[in-house]
Write a protein that holds these residues in place. Structure first.
Motif, PDB file in Angstrom:
ATOM      1  N   PHE A  21       0.832  -1.199   0.000  1.00  0.00           N
ATOM      2  CA  PHE A  21       0.000   0.000   0.000  1.00  0.00           C
ATOM      3  C   PHE A  21       0.869   1.252   0.000  1.00  0.00           C
ATOM      4  O   PHE A  21       0.591   2.216  -0.716  1.00  0.00           O
ATOM      5  CB  PHE A  21      -0.936   0.000   1.210  1.00  0.00           C
ATOM      6  CG  PHE A  21      -1.743   1.257   1.336  1.00  0.00           C
ATOM      7  CD1 PHE A  21      -2.813   1.492   0.504  1.00  0.00           C
ATOM      8  CD2 PHE A  21      -1.407   2.222   2.277  1.00  0.00           C
ATOM      9  CE1 PHE A  21      -3.555   2.660   0.602  1.00  0.00           C
ATOM     10  CE2 PHE A  21      -2.130   3.388   2.383  1.00  0.00           C
ATOM     11  CZ  PHE A  21      -3.215   3.608   1.549  1.00  0.00           C
ATOM     12  N   SER A  22       1.939   1.245   0.779  1.00  0.00           N
ATOM     13  CA  SER A  22       2.841   2.394   0.857  1.00  0.00           C
ATOM     14  C   SER A  22       3.468   2.684  -0.505  1.00  0.00           C
ATOM     15  O   SER A  22       3.554   3.844  -0.926  1.00  0.00           O
ATOM     16  CB  SER A  22       3.924   2.132   1.895  1.00  0.00           C
ATOM     17  OG  SER A  22       4.810   3.213   1.957  1.00  0.00           O
ATOM     18  N   ASP A  23       3.902   1.637  -1.195  1.00  0.00           N
ATOM     19  CA  ASP A  23       4.475   1.805  -2.532  1.00  0.00           C
ATOM     20  C   ASP A  23       3.446   2.378  -3.500  1.00  0.00           C
ATOM     21  O   ASP A  23       3.747   3.278  -4.294  1.00  0.00           O
ATOM     22  CB  ASP A  23       5.008   0.474  -3.071  1.00  0.00           C
ATOM     23  CG  ASP A  23       6.225  -0.018  -2.313  1.00  0.00           C
ATOM     24  OD1 ASP A  23       6.851   0.788  -1.595  1.00  0.00           O
ATOM     25  OD2 ASP A  23       6.544  -1.214  -2.436  1.00  0.00           O
ATOM     26  N   GLN A  24       2.219   1.857  -3.446  1.00  0.00           N
ATOM     27  CA  GLN A  24       1.160   2.356  -4.325  1.00  0.00           C
ATOM     28  C   GLN A  24       0.853   3.818  -4.016  1.00  0.00           C
ATOM     29  O   GLN A  24       0.632   4.623  -4.930  1.00  0.00           O
ATOM     30  CB  GLN A  24      -0.102   1.508  -4.169  1.00  0.00           C
ATOM     31  CG  GLN A  24       0.026   0.121  -4.730  1.00  0.00           C
ATOM     32  CD  GLN A  24      -1.197  -0.736  -4.421  1.00  0.00           C
ATOM     33  OE1 GLN A  24      -2.114  -0.304  -3.727  1.00  0.00           O
ATOM     34  NE2 GLN A  24      -1.197  -1.945  -4.938  1.00  0.00           N
ATOM     35  N   LEU A  25       0.833   4.163  -2.738  1.00  0.00           N
ATOM     36  CA  LEU A  25       0.564   5.547  -2.342  1.00  0.00           C
ATOM     37  C   LEU A  25       1.657   6.471  -2.855  1.00  0.00           C
ATOM     38  O   LEU A  25       1.372   7.544  -3.385  1.00  0.00           O
ATOM     39  CB  LEU A  25       0.430   5.658  -0.827  1.00  0.00           C
ATOM     40  CG  LEU A  25       0.203   7.068  -0.284  1.00  0.00           C
ATOM     41  CD1 LEU A  25      -1.067   7.688  -0.870  1.00  0.00           C
ATOM     42  CD2 LEU A  25       0.148   7.051   1.232  1.00  0.00           C
ATOM     43  N   GLU A  26       2.915   6.069  -2.716  1.00  0.00           N
ATOM     44  CA  GLU A  26       4.021   6.901  -3.200  1.00  0.00           C
ATOM     45  C   GLU A  26       3.920   7.112  -4.710  1.00  0.00           C
ATOM     46  O   GLU A  26       4.126   8.225  -5.202  1.00  0.00           O
ATOM     47  CB  GLU A  26       5.371   6.283  -2.828  1.00  0.00           C
ATOM     48  CG  GLU A  26       5.663   6.317  -1.349  1.00  0.00           C
ATOM     49  CD  GLU A  26       5.524   7.697  -0.730  1.00  0.00           C
ATOM     50  OE1 GLU A  26       6.058   8.672  -1.298  1.00  0.00           O
ATOM     51  OE2 GLU A  26       4.882   7.812   0.324  1.00  0.00           O
ATOM     52  N   ASN A  27       3.586   6.064  -5.461  1.00  0.00           N
ATOM     53  CA  ASN A  27       3.407   6.193  -6.915  1.00  0.00           C
ATOM     54  C   ASN A  27       2.262   7.152  -7.234  1.00  0.00           C
ATOM     55  O   ASN A  27       2.368   7.987  -8.141  1.00  0.00           O
ATOM     56  CB  ASN A  27       3.151   4.831  -7.553  1.00  0.00           C
ATOM     57  CG  ASN A  27       4.364   3.936  -7.516  1.00  0.00           C
ATOM     58  OD1 ASN A  27       5.488   4.400  -7.386  1.00  0.00           O
ATOM     59  ND2 ASN A  27       4.136   2.646  -7.613  1.00  0.00           N
ATOM     60  N   LEU A  28       1.187   7.051  -6.489  1.00  0.00           N
ATOM     61  CA  LEU A  28       0.039   7.927  -6.695  1.00  0.00           C
ATOM     62  C   LEU A  28       0.411   9.379  -6.392  1.00  0.00           C
ATOM     63  O   LEU A  28       0.040  10.294  -7.137  1.00  0.00           O
ATOM     64  CB  LEU A  28      -1.121   7.472  -5.808  1.00  0.00           C
ATOM     65  CG  LEU A  28      -2.426   8.220  -5.960  1.00  0.00           C
ATOM     66  CD1 LEU A  28      -3.001   8.009  -7.356  1.00  0.00           C
ATOM     67  CD2 LEU A  28      -3.412   7.759  -4.908  1.00  0.00           C
ATOM     68  N   LEU A  29       1.175   9.600  -5.330  1.00  0.00           N
ATOM     69  CA  LEU A  29       1.592  10.965  -4.978  1.00  0.00           C
ATOM     70  C   LEU A  29       2.511  11.557  -6.040  1.00  0.00           C
ATOM     71  O   LEU A  29       2.445  12.757  -6.317  1.00  0.00           O
ATOM     72  CB  LEU A  29       2.262  10.977  -3.606  1.00  0.00           C
ATOM     73  CG  LEU A  29       1.341  10.674  -2.421  1.00  0.00           C
ATOM     74  CD1 LEU A  29       2.149  10.550  -1.135  1.00  0.00           C
ATOM     75  CD2 LEU A  29       0.251  11.711  -2.290  1.00  0.00           C
ATOM     76  N   VAL A  30       3.343  10.728  -6.660  1.00  0.00           N
ATOM     77  CA  VAL A  30       4.204  11.214  -7.746  1.00  0.00           C
ATOM     78  C   VAL A  30       3.338  11.621  -8.938  1.00  0.00           C
ATOM     79  O   VAL A  30       3.546  12.669  -9.544  1.00  0.00           O
ATOM     80  CB  VAL A  30       5.234  10.138  -8.151  1.00  0.00           C
ATOM     81  CG1 VAL A  30       5.913  10.493  -9.458  1.00  0.00           C
ATOM     82  CG2 VAL A  30       6.261   9.957  -7.046  1.00  0.00           C
ATOM     83  N   GLU A  31       2.347  10.794  -9.265  1.00  0.00           N
ATOM     84  CA  GLU A  31       1.460  11.114 -10.389  1.00  0.00           C
ATOM     85  C   GLU A  31       0.700  12.408 -10.159  1.00  0.00           C
ATOM     86  O   GLU A  31       0.518  13.208 -11.072  1.00  0.00           O
ATOM     87  CB  GLU A  31       0.442   9.979 -10.605  1.00  0.00           C
ATOM     88  CG  GLU A  31       1.021   8.740 -11.241  1.00  0.00           C
ATOM     89  CD  GLU A  31      -0.060   7.704 -11.497  1.00  0.00           C
ATOM     90  OE1 GLU A  31      -1.072   8.053 -12.148  1.00  0.00           O
ATOM     91  OE2 GLU A  31       0.111   6.568 -11.038  1.00  0.00           O
ATOM     92  N   VAL A  32       0.245  12.622  -8.951  1.00  0.00           N
ATOM     93  CA  VAL A  32      -0.569  13.797  -8.626  1.00  0.00           C
ATOM     94  C   VAL A  32       0.304  15.033  -8.375  1.00  0.00           C
ATOM     95  O   VAL A  32      -0.184  16.151  -8.401  1.00  0.00           O
ATOM     96  CB  VAL A  32      -1.441  13.432  -7.406  1.00  0.00           C
ATOM     97  CG1 VAL A  32      -1.189  14.245  -6.189  1.00  0.00           C
ATOM     98  CG2 VAL A  32      -2.884  13.465  -7.748  1.00  0.00           C
ATOM     99  N   GLY A  33       1.593  14.838  -8.185  1.00  0.00           N
ATOM    100  CA  GLY A  33       2.491  15.932  -7.833  1.00  0.00           C
ATOM    101  C   GLY A  33       2.497  17.087  -8.801  1.00  0.00           C
ATOM    102  O   GLY A  33       2.652  18.239  -8.393  1.00  0.00           O
ATOM    103  N   GLY A  34       2.303  16.820 -10.078  1.00  0.00           N
ATOM    104  CA  GLY A  34       2.311  17.882 -11.075  1.00  0.00           C
ATOM    105  C   GLY A  34       1.188  18.888 -10.915  1.00  0.00           C
ATOM    106  O   GLY A  34       1.261  19.997 -11.459  1.00  0.00           O
ATOM    107  N   ILE A  35       0.164  18.531 -10.183  1.00  0.00           N
ATOM    108  CA  ILE A  35      -0.963  19.442  -9.958  1.00  0.00           C
ATOM    109  C   ILE A  35      -0.549  20.591  -9.034  1.00  0.00           C
ATOM    110  O   ILE A  35      -1.089  21.682  -9.112  1.00  0.00           O
ATOM    111  CB  ILE A  35      -2.161  18.657  -9.380  1.00  0.00           C
ATOM    112  CG1 ILE A  35      -2.698  17.710 -10.457  1.00  0.00           C
ATOM    113  CG2 ILE A  35      -3.242  19.572  -8.858  1.00  0.00           C
ATOM    114  CD1 ILE A  35      -3.724  16.730  -9.972  1.00  0.00           C
ATOM    115  N   PHE A  36       0.446  20.333  -8.197  1.00  0.00           N
ATOM    116  CA  PHE A  36       0.927  21.337  -7.247  1.00  0.00           C
ATOM    117  C   PHE A  36       2.207  21.948  -7.807  1.00  0.00           C
ATOM    118  O   PHE A  36       3.227  21.276  -7.915  1.00  0.00           O
ATOM    119  CB  PHE A  36       1.165  20.686  -5.879  1.00  0.00           C
ATOM    120  CG  PHE A  36      -0.078  20.058  -5.322  1.00  0.00           C
ATOM    121  CD1 PHE A  36      -0.984  20.807  -4.603  1.00  0.00           C
ATOM    122  CD2 PHE A  36      -0.351  18.718  -5.556  1.00  0.00           C
ATOM    123  CE1 PHE A  36      -2.148  20.232  -4.113  1.00  0.00           C
ATOM    124  CE2 PHE A  36      -1.506  18.137  -5.061  1.00  0.00           C
ATOM    125  CZ  PHE A  36      -2.408  18.895  -4.342  1.00  0.00           C
TER     126      PHE A  36
END
Length: 106
Positions: A21-36
Motif C-alpha cells: 500500500f505504501s508503494d502504491q501511495l508513493e506512486n500515486l503521490l508522484v502522479e498527482v504531484g504535477g498538480i501542485f
C-alpha cells in the motif's frame, strides 16, 4: 495536543500489505504531484493525504499537521485555502483513478 490513534484490525496491519500500500501511495503521490506547482505544496499535500489515510482519530487541521510533523496547522490551512493549485485537475485525476480502480476490480 497529541493525536489519538485508532485501533487497526490485525489483517490491515499485515506488514507485506502495508508495504505494498505504501508503494502504491508513493506512486500515486508522484502522479498527482504535477498538480501542485511548487515543491513545498507537493510535500504538504502528500503529508495531508498521508494524514487523512492514517489511523489518527480526528482528521482536523491540528491533528493532520501534527501527524505530518508540523507544530501548528497554518501550513495545512494555507494549502487548502490560499495556495494556488489546480483543484479541478485533482478532482478529475481522482475521478479517473477511482473509475479505473472500480473497473479493474470488476
Amino acid at each position: 495536543m497529541k493525536a489519538e490513534l485508532l485501533d487497526i484490525m490485525p489483517e490491515i496491519a499485515d506488514r507485506e500489505r502495508a508495504e505494498e500500500f505504501s508503494d502504491q501511495l508513493e506512486n500515486l503521490l508522484v502522479e498527482v504531484g504535477g498538480i501542485f506547482p511548487r515543491a513545498d505544496l507537493r510535500m504538504r499535500a502528500a503529508r495531508c493525504i498521508r494524514g487523512l489515510l492514517s489511523p489518527v482519530s480526528r482528521k482536523n487541521g491540528w491533528q493532520l499537521a501534527e501527524y505530518g510533523g508540523d507544530a501548528e496547522p497554518w501550513g495545512q490551512q494555507h494549502l487548502l485555502d490560499r495556495s494556488v493549485w489546480d483543484v479541478d485537475a485533482l478532482r478529475d485525476f481522482t475521478r479517473r483513478y477511482v473509475i479505473d480502480l472500480d473497473c479493474s476490480a470488476a
